[in-house]
Design a protein around this motif. Structure first.
Motif, PDB file in Angstrom:
ATOM      1  N   GLU A 208       2.552   0.198   4.231  1.00 24.00           N
ATOM      2  CA  GLU A 208       1.477   1.143   4.543  1.00 24.00           C
ATOM      3  C   GLU A 208       0.746   0.786   5.833  1.00 24.00           C
ATOM      4  O   GLU A 208       0.439  -0.384   6.095  1.00 24.00           O
ATOM      5  CB  GLU A 208       0.479   1.186   3.390  1.00 24.00           C
TER       6      GLU A 208
ATOM      7  N   SER B 195      -2.648   1.060   8.035  1.00 24.90           N
ATOM      8  CA  SER B 195      -4.077   1.252   7.829  1.00 24.90           C
ATOM      9  C   SER B 195      -4.823   0.997   9.130  1.00 24.90           C
ATOM     10  O   SER B 195      -4.730  -0.098   9.700  1.00 24.90           O
ATOM     11  CB  SER B 195      -4.595   0.307   6.739  1.00 24.90           C
ATOM     12  N   GLU B 196      -5.577   1.998   9.564  1.00 22.31           N
ATOM     13  CA  GLU B 196      -6.415   1.835  10.751  1.00 22.31           C
ATOM     14  C   GLU B 196      -7.458   0.744  10.537  1.00 22.31           C
ATOM     15  O   GLU B 196      -7.904   0.116  11.498  1.00 22.31           O
ATOM     16  CB  GLU B 196      -7.085   3.166  11.099  1.00 22.31           C
TER      17      GLU B 196
END
Length: 188
Positions: free
Chosen positions: A54, A56-57
């Motif tokens: 995943e 994620s910023e």
């Protein structure tokens, strides 16, 4: 030392490791930049999640993330004076759109701005084999002042892990972008 204003575009070819290592390295060089804007294609996000898990910023709180169609991003205009844009990794489709000046999204618009302003555009293609069309598009970008830096790791530094191999590419890209960093240097 003047601090960099830099755009990082994450394209949709395989090689998300290079993009992650680039973002990680830039996060550690925060004393050398004023702003880092990041924009990712849909396929860039897809490949990141396929190859690395995943995205994620939140992992990069000091960077500003932009949506692919956000033409209000500062680097969509030359007046914002972003000096460098790195496209890493870069698919051949994205490279072709940049080479032909098709400004259909924020990445291609930003690349067009960087080239028209005679600033630094660094393209990190990750594709093989290359067709004559790919090569001609690379020539067009080079003739327009861009730099093609293929994602080809160097082996003379005795890298022991995939991350260390990837950093041989990322560090070369950051050298080309004008950053000061501690990395393996030939003959040192």
């Amino acid at each position: 030392m003047k601090k960099h204003k830099i755009v990082v575009a994450i394209g949709g070819s395989s090689g998300s490791l290079y993009a992650k290592l680039l973002l990680d390295r830039l996060a550690g060089l925060s004393d050398q930049w004023e702003a880092v804007g990041v924009v990712m294609t849909d396929n860039g996000r897809y490949n990141w999640e396929l190859e690395l898990g995943e995205f994620s910023e939140a992992l990069y709180p000091d960077f500003t993330f932009y949506q692919k169609m956000d033409f209000m991003a500062p680097f969509a205009s030359g007046s914002a004076k972003y000096g460098t844009m790195i496209v890493c990794p870069c698919s051949m489709g994205l490279l072709a759109r940049i080479a032909t000046g098709v400004s259909a999204d924020l990445i291609t618009r930003a690349a067009d701005v960087v080239m028209k302003e005679r600033r630094r555009l660094i393209i990190v293609p990750r594709e093989t084999p290359l067709s004559l069309i790919h090569l001609r598009n690379m020539v067009a970008i080079t003739e327009s002042g861009g730099i093609i830096c293929p994602a080809i790791p160097s082996f003379y530094g005795s890298a022991a892990t995939p991350n260390e191999l990837g950093l041989t590419v990322v560090d070369r890209v950051l050298d080309l972008a004008g950053f000061e960093l501690d990395t393996f240097r030939w003959g040192e």
